[in-house]
Design an enzyme around this catalytic site. Structure first.
Site, PDB file in Angstrom:
ATOM      1  N   CYS A   1     -75.988   2.870 -29.321  1.00 21.76           N
ATOM      2  CA  CYS A   1     -74.902   2.819 -30.312  1.00 21.76           C
ATOM      3  C   CYS A   1     -74.955   3.984 -31.302  1.00 21.76           C
ATOM      4  O   CYS A   1     -73.957   4.676 -31.525  1.00 21.76           O
ATOM      5  CB  CYS A   1     -74.900   1.471 -31.023  1.00 21.76           C
ATOM      6  SG  CYS A   1     -76.330   1.144 -32.090  1.00 21.76           S
TER       7      CYS A   1
ATOM      8  N   HIS B   1     -76.360  -2.210 -35.541  1.00 18.19           N
ATOM      9  CA  HIS B   1     -75.373  -1.704 -34.586  1.00 18.19           C
ATOM     10  C   HIS B   1     -74.335  -0.894 -35.349  1.00 18.19           C
ATOM     11  O   HIS B   1     -74.050  -1.173 -36.521  1.00 18.19           O
ATOM     12  CB  HIS B   1     -74.700  -2.865 -33.848  1.00 18.19           C
ATOM     13  CG  HIS B   1     -73.878  -2.442 -32.673  1.00 18.19           C
ATOM     14  ND1 HIS B   1     -74.433  -2.013 -31.483  1.00 18.19           N
ATOM     15  CD2 HIS B   1     -72.526  -2.375 -32.498  1.00 18.19           C
ATOM     16  CE1 HIS B   1     -73.474  -1.712 -30.629  1.00 18.19           C
ATOM     17  NE2 HIS B   1     -72.303  -1.916 -31.230  1.00 18.19           N
TER      18      HIS B   1
ATOM     19  N   HIS C   1     -67.615   1.901 -29.060  1.00 21.48           N
ATOM     20  CA  HIS C   1     -69.057   1.734 -29.272  1.00 21.48           C
ATOM     21  C   HIS C   1     -69.777   1.629 -27.943  1.00 21.48           C
ATOM     22  O   HIS C   1     -69.177   1.355 -26.893  1.00 21.48           O
ATOM     23  CB  HIS C   1     -69.337   0.490 -30.137  1.00 21.48           C
ATOM     24  CG  HIS C   1     -69.154  -0.809 -29.401  1.00 21.48           C
ATOM     25  ND1 HIS C   1     -70.047  -1.853 -29.503  1.00 21.48           N
ATOM     26  CD2 HIS C   1     -68.188  -1.231 -28.537  1.00 21.48           C
ATOM     27  CE1 HIS C   1     -69.640  -2.859 -28.753  1.00 21.48           C
ATOM     28  NE2 HIS C   1     -68.516  -2.518 -28.165  1.00 21.48           N
TER      29      HIS C   1
END
Length: 325
Positions: free
Chosen positions: A241, A288, A300
């Site tokens: 990420c 994240h 993402h």
């Protein structure tokens, strides 16, 4: 407690996934696909925290390597300064002897003119002061050189220890990933999603135009759609990420650390209403991160075994929002 120890303890996730794969006792029913999906998501979240810890540590090592390079670049000139200082002191000693450094008594005996005597004594005194300064400067340079070497050696020792522990940590993460992929195979019939044969086209939904560096970052993220999640990587073959967001902004000429929490620390914090394409959206208590591309969407790198995708900004409860400065 060091980040390395935290990382090692976090790797106990493997015990959780291993228990899921152990042969069942007696007539225990196999987990349903829904249960496996829930277990995959739980373990993916935990493993992603481990990966982000690894990324933070790797950023620290890169910083140490940069410091080592700077110290190494300074050692050469310092050694040259020490050598030059010693040569200067040696030349002064010879010059002082030749120009009258034989003692005040001999000067008094050999000089009849009082003014000339005073001039010569003043010159000798000045030479002596210059010599003292040279010696002091030489000592300071030597101490500085030794201090630089000591710090360099300590940095190298820490880096070597971190590298050894990282190698061990990486093996544990990869073992946990193998168990996680097995869970996916049992749930979906495939351990991982198949990477797209070519970049996925941007959705037909109209997205706000993004210009400048933010536009470059958004276009990069679109180009990464369909590429596989790969922990610790920032492209071009795969991403985790924070690797995706750092790569997108690197393409735009901005450097972001390859770690979610560190990215949060360097961006300007904004309100949701201020979001515009190129901004970062943070989730899972900084576990994240995604890139906002407009129209309520983010791109993402989701988790292990899946590919880079475009989702709604509320794919999970956001932690906060940031703008690259």
């Amino acid at each position: 407690m060091s980040s390395l120890r935290i990382l090692s303890r976090s790797l106990l996730v493997g015990g959780l996934t291993a228990a899921l794969l152990a042969p069942g006792a007696g007539a225990r029913a196999e987990p349903t696909p829904a249960e496996l999906t829930r277990q995959i998501e739980q373990n993916s979240t935990k493993l992603e925290r481990v990966v982000e810890s690894w990324n933070r540590l790797n950023e620290g090592i890169k910083a140490n390597q940069a410091a080592v390079a700077k110290l190494t670049a300074r050692i050469g000139p310092l050694e040259q300064q020490v050598a030059q200082g010693r040569a200067d002191v040696g030349r002064y000693a010879v010059t002082a002897y030749k120009t009258g450094g034989l003692g005040t008594a001999e000067v008094l005996l050999q000089t009849a003119d009082r003014d000339e005597l005073l001039v010569r004594l003043s010159t000798l005194d000045q030479l002596a002061r210059d010599r003292d300064r040279q010696v002091a400067g030489l000592g300071a340079t030597q101490r500085q050189l030794l201090d630089q070497k000591t710090r360099l050696e300590a940095t190298l020792a820490r880096q070597a220890a971190q590298s050894r522990e990282l190698a061990t940590g990486r093996k544990k993460i990869e073992a946990d990933l193998s168990r996680l992929y097995e869970l996916r195979r049992r749930a979906y019939g495939s351990a991982t999603e198949k990477p797209a044969a070519k970049p996925v086209a941007a959705p037909k939904t109209k997205t706000p135009a993004a210009s400048g560096r933010a536009g470059t970052a958004v276009r990069y993220a679109y180009g990464a759609l369909g590429k596989p999640y790969r922990w610790g990587e920032d492209g071009p073959g795969g991403y985790d990420c924070s690797g995706l967001t750092s790569a997108a902004w690197r393409a735009a000429g901005k450097s972001l650390p390859h770690n979610t929490a560190m990215q949060w620390n360097v961006v300007a914090h904004i309100r949701r209403a201020e979001l515009r394409p190129g901004d970062l959206v943070f989730y899972r208590s900084l576990g994240h991160v995604a890139l906002y591309v407009g129209d309520g969407k983010v791109i993402h790198a989701p988790t292990f075994g899946r590919n880079v995708e475009i989702r709604d900004v509320d794919l999970m409860p956001p932690y906060g929002y940031g703008r690259v400065r």
